[in-house]
Design a protein around this motif. Structure first.
Motif, PDB file in Angstrom:
ATOM      1  N   LYS A 704      -5.316  -6.896   9.878  1.00  0.00           N
ATOM      2  CA  LYS A 704      -5.502  -7.836   8.767  1.00  0.00           C
ATOM      3  C   LYS A 704      -4.869  -7.272   7.487  1.00  0.00           C
ATOM      4  CE  LYS A 704      -8.355 -10.508  11.201  1.00  0.00           C
ATOM      5  NZ  LYS A 704      -8.014 -11.888  11.607  1.00  0.00           N
ATOM      6  N   ARG A 705      -3.751  -7.852   7.082  1.00  0.00           N
ATOM      7  CA  ARG A 705      -3.149  -7.595   5.760  1.00  0.00           C
ATOM      8  C   ARG A 705      -2.873  -6.116   5.474  1.00  0.00           C
ATOM      9  NH1 ARG A 705      -6.697 -11.613   1.809  1.00  0.00           N
ATOM     10  NH2 ARG A 705      -6.230 -13.567   2.932  1.00  0.00           N
ATOM     11  N   HIS A 706      -2.351  -5.416   6.385  1.00  0.00           N
ATOM     12  CA  HIS A 706      -1.914  -4.039   6.171  1.00  0.00           C
ATOM     13  C   HIS A 706      -2.970  -3.201   5.440  1.00  0.00           C
ATOM     14  CE1 HIS A 706       2.038  -5.321   7.486  1.00  0.00           C
ATOM     15  NE2 HIS A 706       2.011  -6.289   6.561  1.00  0.00           N
ATOM     16  N   PRO A 707      -4.035  -2.845   6.087  1.00  0.00           N
ATOM     17  CA  PRO A 707      -5.097  -2.049   5.425  1.00  0.00           C
ATOM     18  C   PRO A 707      -4.560  -0.704   4.951  1.00  0.00           C
ATOM     19  CG  PRO A 707      -5.391  -2.092   7.817  1.00  0.00           C
ATOM     20  CD  PRO A 707      -4.325  -3.088   7.506  1.00  0.00           C
ATOM     21  N   PRO A 708      -5.116  -0.203   3.828  1.00  0.00           N
ATOM     22  CA  PRO A 708      -4.623   1.074   3.280  1.00  0.00           C
ATOM     23  C   PRO A 708      -5.048   2.261   4.136  1.00  0.00           C
ATOM     24  CG  PRO A 708      -6.527   0.338   2.050  1.00  0.00           C
ATOM     25  CD  PRO A 708      -6.201  -0.776   3.015  1.00  0.00           C
ATOM     26  N   ASN A 709      -4.385   3.383   3.873  1.00  0.00           N
ATOM     27  CA  ASN A 709      -4.751   4.623   4.554  1.00  0.00           C
ATOM     28  C   ASN A 709      -6.121   5.100   4.045  1.00  0.00           C
ATOM     29  OD1 ASN A 709      -2.242   4.442   5.695  1.00  0.00           O
ATOM     30  ND2 ASN A 709      -1.323   6.079   4.443  1.00  0.00           N
ATOM     31  N   ILE A 710      -6.759   5.918   4.871  1.00  0.00           N
ATOM     32  CA  ILE A 710      -8.010   6.551   4.453  1.00  0.00           C
ATOM     33  C   ILE A 710      -7.827   8.063   4.455  1.00  0.00           C
ATOM     34  CG2 ILE A 710      -9.323   4.648   5.464  1.00  0.00           C
ATOM     35  CD1 ILE A 710     -10.264   6.655   7.620  1.00  0.00           C
TER      36      ILE A 710
END
Length: 822
Positions: A704-710
């Motif tokens: 979903k919508r290119h989730p950010p890195n963690i």
């Protein structure tokens, strides 16, 4: 007789008559002359007499014009008598242009009778005036004689006497007049009331001695009066009902012209209540004096300018005498501690404008140089005009109480500090433990006002010790690097105390006993003057100690402070032991995780072998083709193409091996970096795709919508994906087509992961146990029972949460949330 004869005879008779009459007139004239002479002599005598009189005498006509005046009349206005002749009396003495309305002289002329009156001239003098009419032969007034006497002094004396009589009559003091024999001639109403009589008649005529308790004493007083003229003192009076009261007596003897005693006058004041009051006051003063003398402090009155009247207790409070505190060099203000002086002056200024009281607590410096705490209870004093005249106060030595209060307050602050430190350690992670311990050592060191605070831990079965944590103030050298891997044999005295779980308390390093010589040298080398060290004990075993050094000065610690340091030692001990246990748990966890990982590798090894055998077979075929082309046709272009195809297949195999090797590597718990969960998910899906196909399980990713890195540990996160996908593969029966959808989305600062499968679900009775270690529903020799336990730990280590929703007979959905910023 003829007419002539008759005429002659008549004429002779008339002549004879005239001669007789003339003789009579001559005789009368002589008498008149004699009378006039006598009158003149009489008038001269009268003028002399009238001129010598003090009364003002004038003779006035009907219009009140002065015809004659004596010397006193002229003297009254500063003129000669003859200067008054022809002038009007009302003009001379009253400054008027017409007669006075009540003039007795005018009235005497008008009525023909003597008149008198008192009149006041403009200059304020009072005159007694009598007018006497002067009558003619017909009894008609032709003038008047005015006799005037100035009675100003007499009038005022009468008024004064009247006022005095009124004062005596209305006075609350009793008053009597007696003759020289003591017989009472007069008493005022106050005497009647004071002695209990009803009217003066009961008293008049009685002897003075009857009114007193001691008659002999009264007679002695009378004799003294006759000799000395006056007497003042106290006597006990006897009332009409024979009761007694105390009287203040003031008596005088009035003597006659010959100097003999004539009258005795006396005034009396009932002082019974005053005597009672005075006695009560004396009793109160004695009580006050007794109470005040027992006050363990200084009683004073301070005046503007800080001079003071110190009644007593001064030396006990500050060591100075009252004389010393009122000298030019010293006063109470100079005794007040410099740090408190401004506050004391400011607070004291608040009560000099109106009556008020305050209590001040401040420090003083005694004569011996010691600092003491005092409580100054002061009240401002004003005179009857409302003017500030000073301060009354009591100063008490409250040093012990104040030090106890300060100690208690400091103890409370210490307790709050320890409570705060305890809270900080409740949920501290093992990674943050060292930082939190150093912060706590800093807070404790600053609060205790020491120069260094530190922790030593024992290693190698307590044969070695190292300084593991340290805080020090600026300007004091750190020692942590110099105090590593020390043998405990060098400090036997020190270790003897610690092994008995006793505190090592050294208020003065220089006074250490001879058997602590080694310790003394070590401490002196670090410039330590005083210290306190408390043992760290875990399960009745010495694991270290907490210490506090004073380098710049010597200092002591109270029993309460040492007890609180013991609590601090326990906090540090629990934290460090918890970290050790946690480290051991982490080691076991890593072993478990590794075991699960290796078990998982065994599961996917067949898939990996299959994925590697395919490119190897292709490579073998390509090489065979290339060999034939080179042998039969010597076709180098075809050989080159075969080599390129082989390299592509080798790259595929390398990628497969690389994925396997990356998954199989050990996790580094401290290696934290940015992790792209989408790439992690794709990598694990690629590894397990073959196994999934064999079990008829279709894997799908929904991003979903290119989730950010963690921020996290990539190896652990890979294993998290592996565990859930592998569990779904093992749950698939290989007969019916199943699917598993993995969703990755970002929402509210978190990554939300969903693993939803249709592999039959879990029995409800097992749901409470699925995260327990070694629990499994798989057949023997399939899995370790550690997968979900490790998954839960990985999620929590990353600050996330995991939950599960199960539908028995259909499938299971796992929900995982991970913070983006961890």
């Amino acid at each position: 007789m003829s007419d002539a004869e008759r005429n002659t005879k008549q004429l002779l008779d008339e002549i004879a008559f005239l001669r007789g009459r003339l003789k009579q007139l001559e005789e009368a004239e002589e008498k008149w002359k004699l009378a006039e002479k006598e009158i003149r002599k009489s008038e001269s005598d009268k003028s002399l007499i009238l001129g010598s009189l003090l009364e003002l005498i004038t003779y006035q006509d009907r219009s009140l014009r002065i015809l004659w005046a004596n010397k006193a009349a002229g003297d009254s206005v500063g003129l000669a008598p003859e200067d008054l002749i022809g002038r009007y009396c009302y003009e001379i003495w009253h400054g008027r242009k017409k007669p006075c309305s009540n003039c007795p002289v005018a009235k005497s002329i008008e009525t023909g009778r003597s008149q008198e009156a008192e009149m006041t001239s403009p200059d304020g003098r009072i005159w007694y005036i009598r007018g006497c009419p002067v009558l003619n032969e017909q009894g008609e007034p032709v003038g008047a004689v005015e006799v005037t006497l100035e009675i100003t002094q007499r009038k005022r004396a009468q008024e004064e006497l009247k006022a005095k009589n009124l004062a005596i009559e209305s006075s609350i003091n009793a008053f009597t007049i007696s003759n020289s024999c003591g017989k009472t001639l007069y008493v005022n109403p106050a005497f009647i009331r004071m002695w209990g009589y009803e009217e003066p008649a009961e008293v008049i005529g009685k002897n003075t001695t009857e009114f007193w308790r001691d008659e002999k004493r009264v007679l002695d007083v009378i004799e003294t009066l006759k000799k000395e003229g006056e007497w003042r003192g106290e006597l006990s009076a006897r009332r009409k009902d024979d009761s007694y009261f105390d009287a203040q007596v003031s008596a005088s003897m009035v003597k006659g012209r010959a100097g003999q005693p004539d009258y005795l006058m006396a005034s009396f004041v009932d002082i019974t209540e005053r005597k009672k009051t005075e006695q009560a006051l004396r009793d109160s003063e004695q009580k006050y004096k007794t109470l005040v003398e027992n006050i363990p402090g200084m009683v004073y009155r301070a005046y503007p300018g800080w001079s003071a009247e110190i009644f007593f207790g001064c030396e006990e409070i500050c060591g100075y005498t009252p004389r010393e505190l009122n000298s030019r060099e010293k006063n109470w203000l100079s005794v007040i501690h410099p740090d408190d002086k401004e506050r004391v002056l400011r607070e004291g200024a608040e009560i000099v404008n109106e009556p008020a009281s305050i209590v001040q607590v401040y420090r003083i410096t005694t004569k011996s140089g010691h600092v003491r705490w005092v409580e100054d209870r002061k009240t401002s004093v004003f005179n009857h005009k409302g003017r500030f005249i000073g301060i009354d106060g009591i100063v008490l030595d409250v040093t012990e109480r104040k030090e106890a209060a300060l100690s208690l307050e400091r103890q409370r602050e210490f307790e709050l500090l320890i409570t705060d430190i305890s809270k900080q350690f409740v949920n501290v992670s093992t990674e943050q433990a060292d930082e939190q311990i150093n912060l706590a050592l800093k807070a404790l060191g600053e609060f205790a006002q020491v120069d260094r605070s530190y922790i030593f831990q024992f290693f190698e079965d307590r044969r070695k010790t190292s300084n593991t944590h340290e805080w020090h103030v600026e300007g004091v050298a750190p020692q942590i690097d110099n105090l590593q891997d020390l043998s405990v044999d060098t400090v036997p005295w020190w270790m003897d105390k610690l092994n008995r779980f006793e505190n090592v308390y050294i208020p003065d390093v220089e006074k250490l006993p001879a058997r602590a010589e080694n310790e003394k040298k070590i401490l002196q080398a670090q410039s330590i003057k005083s210290l306190i060290a408390t043992p760290m004990v875990h399960n009745r075993r010495l694991v270290g100690f907490v210490g506090f050094d004073s380098v710049r000065c010597k200092r002591t610690w109270s029993e309460q402070s040492i007890a609180m340091l013991t609590i601090v030692s326990e906090i540090f001990t629990n934290t460090l032991m918890r970290r050790r246990i946690q480290q051991e748990l982490d080691t076991h966890y890593e072993k478990m995780r590794r075991a699960e990982q290796l078990a998982s590798l065994g599961t996917v090894s067949a898939t990996i072998a299959h994925e590697l055998s395919q490119p190897l077979t292709v490579i073998r075929l390509f090489l065979q083709q290339g060999a034939r082309a080179l042998k039969d046709d010597n076709d180098l272009d075809k050989v080159e193409k075969v080599i390129d195809d082989c390299l592509d297949e080798i790259a595929k195999a390398a990628r497969t091996v690389d994925r396997f090797r990356r998954f199989a590597r050990k996790a580094a718990p401290v290696y934290i970096t940015e992790v792209n969960l989408v790439e992690v998910a794709r990598g694990i899906v690629e590894i397990l795709a073959g196994s999934a196909r064999m079990r008829k399980l279709e894997l799908s990713l929904d991003i979903k919508r290119h989730p950010p890195n963690i921020i996290g540990n990539s190896v652990e996160l890979e294993q998290m994906f592996f565990v859930l996908i592998q569990n779904a593969i093992q749950a698939a029966d290989g007969k019916t087509q199943r699917d598993m959808k993995i969703t990755i989305a970002a929402k509210s600062g978190q990554i939300q992961l969903t693993f939803a499968d249709t592999c039959g679900g879990i029995k409800e009775e097992y749901m409470d146990k699925i995260f327990e270690p070694f629990f499994t529903t798989k057949p023997a020799n399939v899995g370790t029972g550690l997968g979900l336990c490790i998954l839960e730990r990985i999620v929590k280590r990353h600050g996330g949460a995991v939950s599960v929703k199960n539908k028995e007979g259909y499938g299971t959905t796992f929900y995982i949330t991970l913070p983006i910023k961890n």
